[in-house]
Design a protein around this motif. Structure first.
Motif, PDB file in Angstrom:
ATOM      1  N   TRP A 159      24.927  -2.256  -2.446  1.00 25.25           N
ATOM      2  CA  TRP A 159      25.800  -3.057  -3.384  1.00 25.25           C
ATOM      3  C   TRP A 159      26.923  -4.040  -2.439  1.00 25.25           C
ATOM      4  O   TRP A 159      27.232  -5.010  -2.659  1.00 25.25           O
ATOM      5  CB  TRP A 159      26.346  -2.365  -4.276  1.00 25.25           C
ATOM      6  N   ARG A 162      25.433  -7.075  -0.738  1.00 24.57           N
ATOM      7  CA  ARG A 162      25.306  -8.197  -1.585  1.00 24.57           C
ATOM      8  C   ARG A 162      26.538  -8.617  -1.990  1.00 24.57           C
ATOM      9  O   ARG A 162      26.747  -9.827  -2.093  1.00 24.57           O
ATOM     10  CB  ARG A 162      24.431  -7.628  -2.793  1.00 24.57           C
ATOM     11  N   ARG A 163      27.616  -7.936  -2.168  1.00 26.45           N
ATOM     12  CA  ARG A 163      29.051  -8.326  -2.577  1.00 26.45           C
ATOM     13  C   ARG A 163      29.441  -9.094  -1.548  1.00 26.45           C
ATOM     14  O   ARG A 163      30.398 -10.208  -1.891  1.00 26.45           O
ATOM     15  CB  ARG A 163      29.800  -7.231  -3.091  1.00 26.45           C
ATOM     16  N   VAL A 215      30.074   1.905  -8.488  1.00 25.14           N
ATOM     17  CA  VAL A 215      29.962   0.478  -8.506  1.00 25.14           C
ATOM     18  C   VAL A 215      30.611  -0.107  -9.921  1.00 25.14           C
ATOM     19  O   VAL A 215      31.642  -0.766  -9.819  1.00 25.14           O
ATOM     20  CB  VAL A 215      28.558  -0.259  -8.682  1.00 25.14           C
TER      21      VAL A 215
END
Length: 223
Positions: A159, A162-163, A215
């Motif tokens: 995550w 990607r962030r 998340v």
């Protein structure tokens, strides 16, 4: 003149998606945890059949067993995963000055470890016992700490990639590595005879739930 009502801001689609996944994973965890804690006989028998077969293979294939021990004790060990998280936290601080996210990452690792040990103590499931063991492990069996830690770390790091705008090739490579790590560590724990198969599935489920909730918390609480 009246003051117009102000609606609360709508939750972003990603937040709603995380809540849906957390609900699905919670149901899956309960559906597995209850039979394990209750000692449901069909599950116990299935675990025993699979474990006896894999243990027989492990005894008969010492080269493969040695490789599994190296992978599970060094490459996919929970402390190796936590060191990777610490390195990423330092990278976040140095390259992005992301103090809050770095602290969040460290907190996720710590909470995952505490949750894992808490469930182990609550369920108190014995590990497999063999007359000719090929490896040993400590604490209760359910859930697998190796499988859970690998899932939590892989999930939150993917995550973060990607962030922070990782390219498609880098993200796909990281995803492939994560799949190999999470799957591989679970298989090695069963092969080495230190976990029942349902311990590994429980670790995967609880790890995925922890990552999804982490998340969601980041999106909701980040300043």
């Amino acid at each position: 003149m009246g003051i117009p009502a102000v609606d609360s801001p709508p939750r972003p689609p990603g937040h709603r998606r995380a809540l849906r996944w957390s609900l699905v994973l919670t149901v899956c965890c309960v559906l597995l945890f209850v039979p394990v804690a209750a000692g449901w006989q069909p599950l116990i028998e299935l675990d025993g059949d699979i474990s006896r077969t894999t243990h027989r293979w492990a005894v008969g294939e010492p080269g493969v067993t040695r490789a599994c021990r190296i992978l599970t004790d060094w490459v996919w060990d929970p402390w190796t995963m936590r060191v990777v998280c610490a390195a990423v936290a330092v990278w976040l601080l140095v390259r992005h000055a992301a103090l809050w996210t770095a602290v969040w990452l460290a907190a996720v690792c710590a909470i995952g470890a505490l949750l894992q040990q808490g469930v182990k103590a609550a369920v108190g499931r014995p590990r497999p016992v063999w007359p000719d063991p090929v490896d040993s492990a400590h604490y209760a069996a359910f859930p697998s700490g190796h499988a859970m830690t690998a899932t939590v770390v892989s999930g939150v790091l993917l995550w973060l990639l990607r962030r922070y705008g990782a390219g498609r090739a880098l993200f796909r490579t990281a995803l492939a590595v994560a799949v190999v790590c999470v799957t591989g560590v679970g298989l090695t724990r069963v092969w080495l005879g230190v976990h029942w198969p349902s311990d590994v599935v429980g670790g995967w489920l609880l790890g995925a739930l922890t990552a999804v909730l982490a998340v969601a918390a980041h999106r909701r609480l980040r300043p």
